[in-house]
Design an enzyme around this catalytic site. Sequence first.
Site, PDB file in Angstrom:
ATOM      1  N   GLU A  88       0.793  -1.239   0.000  1.00 56.50           N
ATOM      2  CA  GLU A  88       0.000   0.000   0.000  1.00 56.50           C
ATOM      3  C   GLU A  88       0.823   1.284   0.000  1.00 56.50           C
ATOM      4  O   GLU A  88       0.906   1.985   1.027  1.00 56.50           O
ATOM      5  CB  GLU A  88      -0.921   0.022   1.228  1.00 56.50           C
ATOM      6  CG  GLU A  88      -1.961  -1.058   1.228  1.00 56.50           C
ATOM      7  CD  GLU A  88      -3.014  -0.836   2.319  1.00 56.50           C
ATOM      8  OE1 GLU A  88      -2.982   0.202   2.995  1.00 56.50           O
ATOM      9  OE2 GLU A  88      -3.870  -1.718   2.479  1.00 56.50           O
ATOM     10  N   GLU A 115      -5.188  -8.437   1.481  1.00 54.01           N
ATOM     11  CA  GLU A 115      -5.614  -8.164   2.868  1.00 54.01           C
ATOM     12  C   GLU A 115      -7.088  -7.817   2.860  1.00 54.01           C
ATOM     13  O   GLU A 115      -7.562  -7.101   1.972  1.00 54.01           O
ATOM     14  CB  GLU A 115      -4.901  -6.934   3.474  1.00 54.01           C
ATOM     15  CG  GLU A 115      -3.505  -7.153   3.942  1.00 54.01           C
ATOM     16  CD  GLU A 115      -2.881  -5.888   4.543  1.00 54.01           C
ATOM     17  OE1 GLU A 115      -3.628  -5.051   5.110  1.00 54.01           O
ATOM     18  OE2 GLU A 115      -1.660  -5.742   4.432  1.00 54.01           O
TER      19      GLU A 115
END
Length: 444
Positions: A166, A355
């Site tokens: 991310e 995730e």
Amino acid sequence: MMKAAFGNRFHFGVAISAAQNEGAILDDGRSASIWDNFVRRGGVIRKGGKTSPACDFYHRYKDDLLLVKALGFNSFRFSISWSRLLPDGTGKPNPAGLQFYNDLIDECLQLGITPFVTLYHWDLPANLQREGGWESPLINRWFRHFTKICARAFGDRVKHWIVLNEPAGFTSLGYMLGKHAPGKRSLEGFLKAVHHAAIAQGDGGRTLRQHVDKAVIGTTFSCSEIRPHTDKTEDIAAAARIDLFMNRLFIEPLLGKGFPEDDRGLVQKLNKQNLSWKYTDRMQFDMDFIGLQNYFPLTVKHNAFIPLINASEVKPAARKVPQTAMGWEINPSAFHRIIKRFWKYGGIKEIMITENGACFKDQLSQGRIADNERIRYFEDHLQEVLKLKKEGVRISGYFAWTLTDNFEWAEGYEARFGIVHVDFKTQLRTVKDSGYWWRDLLAG
Ligand code: BGC
């Protein structure tokens, strides 16, 4: 829900990260990371949580892997602590660091678990931060070196790689909003970090391709559906600006589309400060998979008081919609829509949900945690994965976040996302009902 519906090559995994799980920050020659230093500043982490002992995964990895196995997961995602492997940030690897990750990988393989290795999950060595960290162009050289060391050391056994975790998260929270390490608040610094992280994605992919035979290479992006609070033009424009920062900024250069420039207003503001986007071909790389991570959608409205972005969130509580203990909206169909939207970019070979998970106020009562809300969360999101697959989206994996309750960044130890409860005083693990739910699902 039946496991078989996902196909027999599906990666059912669970994910952790080095800074959140390993602890042992002073052991065996590891140097400090930016997070070890950041947590020492007062008032930045809830209840003053520190990066050690975390889950003491460094010493307990064998037991934790037995849990992964017992719960039935076939894949395990973890990250490499750059400071443990290369205490100087550059140069030669630390033998104890090599040994730890070699042992961890071997243990996974012995248990028949496929390791997914993330190169960078937010924990830069502190000595590289002193030289500018992600704001410095040198980061690209440092990162290529780190990647090469990892590829050569582990690439004979690790085939599944994730370059960055991310980038939107660590550049915005760390360099613009000051909420995460290294705690900076500067638009200029943020834009430099954005630029260098986008290059690192491409460089990381190419370095792995060069050094790892039969590598399956991916990188991860956070993604959130952004909805305008009303259909007023100014709210719609506010949503588009947030969307640009949260969803588009990193994937578009990777896919060869350059930085998003269609929001002229925003780009003009950036240009006014002489910070025009700089695009290079090095940002592009043909990943084998794109890891998408989704936790919540956002509803936003125009807000002139917020600099640059002129937008703010309308919280779930104000809208009376379901939310997690961190105030994140729970909305599986928004998850569906945002994954679909990324798929529709085209040019993506495969998606993995690297995730997804939720934090709730777990109650440990007589040795049991009845976390029904978390079970529901997983179940509903997995249903959407199945629907997406039926609609033709190639999704080859789903990783639950996370195995054990861990160091949840600025939330410290106060936000629990695990399917296994951890008593941080004793390190005792207790499988939550959601863990047993996974076990039953994966047992087929
Ligand atoms: C991060 C994880 C984090 C999770 C929940 C993700 O953005 O990759 O490290 O724990 O969100 O906040």
